[in-house]
Scaffold this active site. Sequence first.
Site, PDB file in Angstrom:
ATOM      1  N   GLN A  47       0.822  -1.202   0.000  1.00 56.46           N
ATOM      2  CA  GLN A  47       0.000   0.000   0.000  1.00 56.46           C
ATOM      3  C   GLN A  47       0.857   1.253   0.000  1.00 56.46           C
ATOM      4  O   GLN A  47       0.511   2.259  -0.631  1.00 56.46           O
ATOM      5  CB  GLN A  47      -0.918   0.010   1.213  1.00 56.46           C
ATOM      6  CG  GLN A  47      -2.117  -0.896   1.087  1.00 56.46           C
ATOM      7  CD  GLN A  47      -2.934  -0.592  -0.153  1.00 56.46           C
ATOM      8  OE1 GLN A  47      -3.492   0.481  -0.291  1.00 56.46           O
ATOM      9  NE2 GLN A  47      -2.997  -1.539  -1.064  1.00 56.46           N
ATOM     10  N   HIS A  69       1.714   2.902  -3.325  1.00 55.92           N
ATOM     11  CA  HIS A  69       0.684   3.551  -4.138  1.00 55.92           C
ATOM     12  C   HIS A  69       0.964   5.032  -4.322  1.00 55.92           C
ATOM     13  O   HIS A  69       0.787   5.581  -5.408  1.00 55.92           O
ATOM     14  CB  HIS A  69      -0.697   3.369  -3.493  1.00 55.92           C
ATOM     15  CG  HIS A  69      -1.444   2.185  -4.014  1.00 55.92           C
ATOM     16  ND1 HIS A  69      -1.851   2.079  -5.320  1.00 55.92           N
ATOM     17  CD2 HIS A  69      -1.873   1.054  -3.395  1.00 55.92           C
ATOM     18  CE1 HIS A  69      -2.489   0.938  -5.492  1.00 55.92           C
ATOM     19  NE2 HIS A  69      -2.508   0.295  -4.344  1.00 55.92           N
ATOM     20  N   GLU A 114      -9.590   1.276   4.647  1.00 52.36           N
ATOM     21  CA  GLU A 114      -9.959   0.835   3.292  1.00 52.36           C
ATOM     22  C   GLU A 114      -9.715  -0.670   3.159  1.00 52.36           C
ATOM     23  O   GLU A 114     -10.583  -1.426   2.722  1.00 52.36           O
ATOM     24  CB  GLU A 114      -9.125   1.598   2.265  1.00 52.36           C
ATOM     25  CG  GLU A 114      -9.375   1.152   0.830  1.00 52.36           C
ATOM     26  CD  GLU A 114      -8.373   1.733  -0.149  1.00 52.36           C
ATOM     27  OE1 GLU A 114      -8.646   1.691  -1.358  1.00 52.36           O
ATOM     28  OE2 GLU A 114      -7.301   2.225   0.294  1.00 52.36           O
ATOM     29  N   HIS A 115      -8.516  -1.110   3.507  1.00 53.21           N
ATOM     30  CA  HIS A 115      -8.151  -2.526   3.499  1.00 53.21           C
ATOM     31  C   HIS A 115      -7.815  -2.963   4.919  1.00 53.21           C
ATOM     32  O   HIS A 115      -7.061  -2.270   5.609  1.00 53.21           O
ATOM     33  CB  HIS A 115      -6.920  -2.782   2.619  1.00 53.21           C
ATOM     34  CG  HIS A 115      -7.058  -2.289   1.208  1.00 53.21           C
ATOM     35  ND1 HIS A 115      -6.525  -1.082   0.796  1.00 53.21           N
ATOM     36  CD2 HIS A 115      -7.664  -2.825   0.124  1.00 53.21           C
ATOM     37  CE1 HIS A 115      -6.791  -0.902  -0.495  1.00 53.21           C
ATOM     38  NE2 HIS A 115      -7.481  -1.941  -0.924  1.00 53.21           N
ATOM     39  N   ASP A 148      -6.841  -6.554  -4.993  1.00 54.68           N
ATOM     40  CA  ASP A 148      -6.537  -5.506  -5.967  1.00 54.68           C
ATOM     41  C   ASP A 148      -6.687  -6.003  -7.398  1.00 54.68           C
ATOM     42  O   ASP A 148      -7.016  -5.214  -8.292  1.00 54.68           O
ATOM     43  CB  ASP A 148      -5.107  -5.009  -5.760  1.00 54.68           C
ATOM     44  CG  ASP A 148      -5.059  -3.698  -4.991  1.00 54.68           C
ATOM     45  OD1 ASP A 148      -6.126  -3.218  -4.562  1.00 54.68           O
ATOM     46  OD2 ASP A 148      -3.955  -3.155  -4.805  1.00 54.68           O
ATOM     47  N   HIS A 188     -52.556  16.359   0.882  1.00 50.39           N
ATOM     48  CA  HIS A 188     -52.345  14.915   0.985  1.00 50.39           C
ATOM     49  C   HIS A 188     -53.604  14.245   1.529  1.00 50.39           C
ATOM     50  O   HIS A 188     -54.062  13.218   1.008  1.00 50.39           O
ATOM     51  CB  HIS A 188     -51.173  14.610   1.932  1.00 50.39           C
ATOM     52  CG  HIS A 188     -49.823  14.840   1.350  1.00 50.39           C
ATOM     53  ND1 HIS A 188     -49.369  16.079   0.992  1.00 50.39           N
ATOM     54  CD2 HIS A 188     -48.804  13.965   1.075  1.00 50.39           C
ATOM     55  CE1 HIS A 188     -48.134  15.976   0.520  1.00 50.39           C
ATOM     56  NE2 HIS A 188     -47.764  14.699   0.565  1.00 50.39           N
TER      57      HIS A 188
END
Length: 452
Positions: free
Chosen positions: A267, A270, A334-335, A368, A427
């Site tokens: 990670q 990235h 996230e992970h 991934d 209504h």
Amino acid sequence: MPDEIVTLARYRWAELDEPGRRAALARPEAAGRDSLAADVAAIVAEVRHDGDAALRRFAARFDGVTLAGLRVPLSEFDAAEATLTDPQRAALRTAIENVRAFHAAQLAPPISVETMPGVVCRRITRPIQAVGLYVPAGSAPLPSTVIMLAVPAELAGCGRRILCTPPQKNGRADPAVLTAARYCGIEEVYLVGGAQAVAAMAYGTESIPAVDKIYGPGNAWVTEAKLQVSRDPDGAALDLPAGPSEVLVIADGRADPEFVAADLLSQAEHGPDSQVVLVTPAEALADAVEAAVAAQLTVLPRNDVARQALSHARVVFARDLAEAFAVSNRYGPEHLILQLPDADSWLEHVETAGSVFLGDWTPESLGDYCSGTNHVLPTYGYARAWSGLSLADFQLHISVQEATPDGFRRIGPVARTLAELERLDAHALAVKLRLEALGQPQDPLPQRDEGA
């Protein structure tokens, strides 16, 4: 070359006060956020005003290329596929098959429920008609993102699927991205990247059609552009909010430090604003992981990026695994990787995460690329309220209701009473008139005291 020393910031959760805990789990600050918003707004406005001409100017400015046309000709798909090896083409096809299998299982039948006699409520599903898929291709082209976006869009039945990806320095699309697009049934690909691609898909240009919703990851410029056009009624919806990529690993003293280090670095590479977190009750493991990270960095081509990301890394010491999961749930990664024996038995403790990876033999790399789950996930804490991309994100779920005359006799008085309770007299009148038409007299609507 001797291994360098890598020291990750360490925190002992039980010893931190509330401000300390917030600091321990803080994400990297987005630098220049205000100026970024203004710069992105200027790009969006220029694309709306000048269309294709603006896109060509931005390609020259940001990508360093002069584009004769924005759409990739079909002949380039053949040339791109020919540059890949047989194993590369086979890997793309296997990943597509796995992602298709997992997302096809998400197809849900229509729902029909008779909530009371004569009153039927249904839910029907329709595809979003036009979708725009954004695939980054900067320092690392992402053919896997093509698969994660295009496969569910195809399964959902989206009528028009276009793809935008930045041009390479040679003025062409990355060959793996093009090949993956072809394998997923997409041949409408445009050489446009960054915030300008989002603006083009949201509002349309002479060459690029406007779409209803935009999908895909990107840098801070892309994310900001998606947020801006999604707030405009004339723009396009976004898939989910996101920030820099991140991973949190929960591991005990029995975990393999080499595996843990590799998962953290996968990670960290990235981007410089990515964040990696290790939560463990074992101090000896943290020491071994630091040593393994230092050793593995020396063989990574993107080690300069990973080193920058490691400045945001954290090691959080928990008293036990129960506390480790409490830390993870607060962070909302996230992970989430569980490097634990019998990891599946701990799954019930997971409350917030984009995607979970169980055990020693399930690195985040599988998700991934090819396990079948989607890798477009909420980051920057959004996993506490958002889910990762799924088939449902490419669909509209429409509710339908129908009442028979007998059903209306039963439910009408309920609706009228609630309408009167809310002081919405039109209504109530819509119900009263129908009840009277069915021969069910009603008291007149109460008069309102305007002075009340």
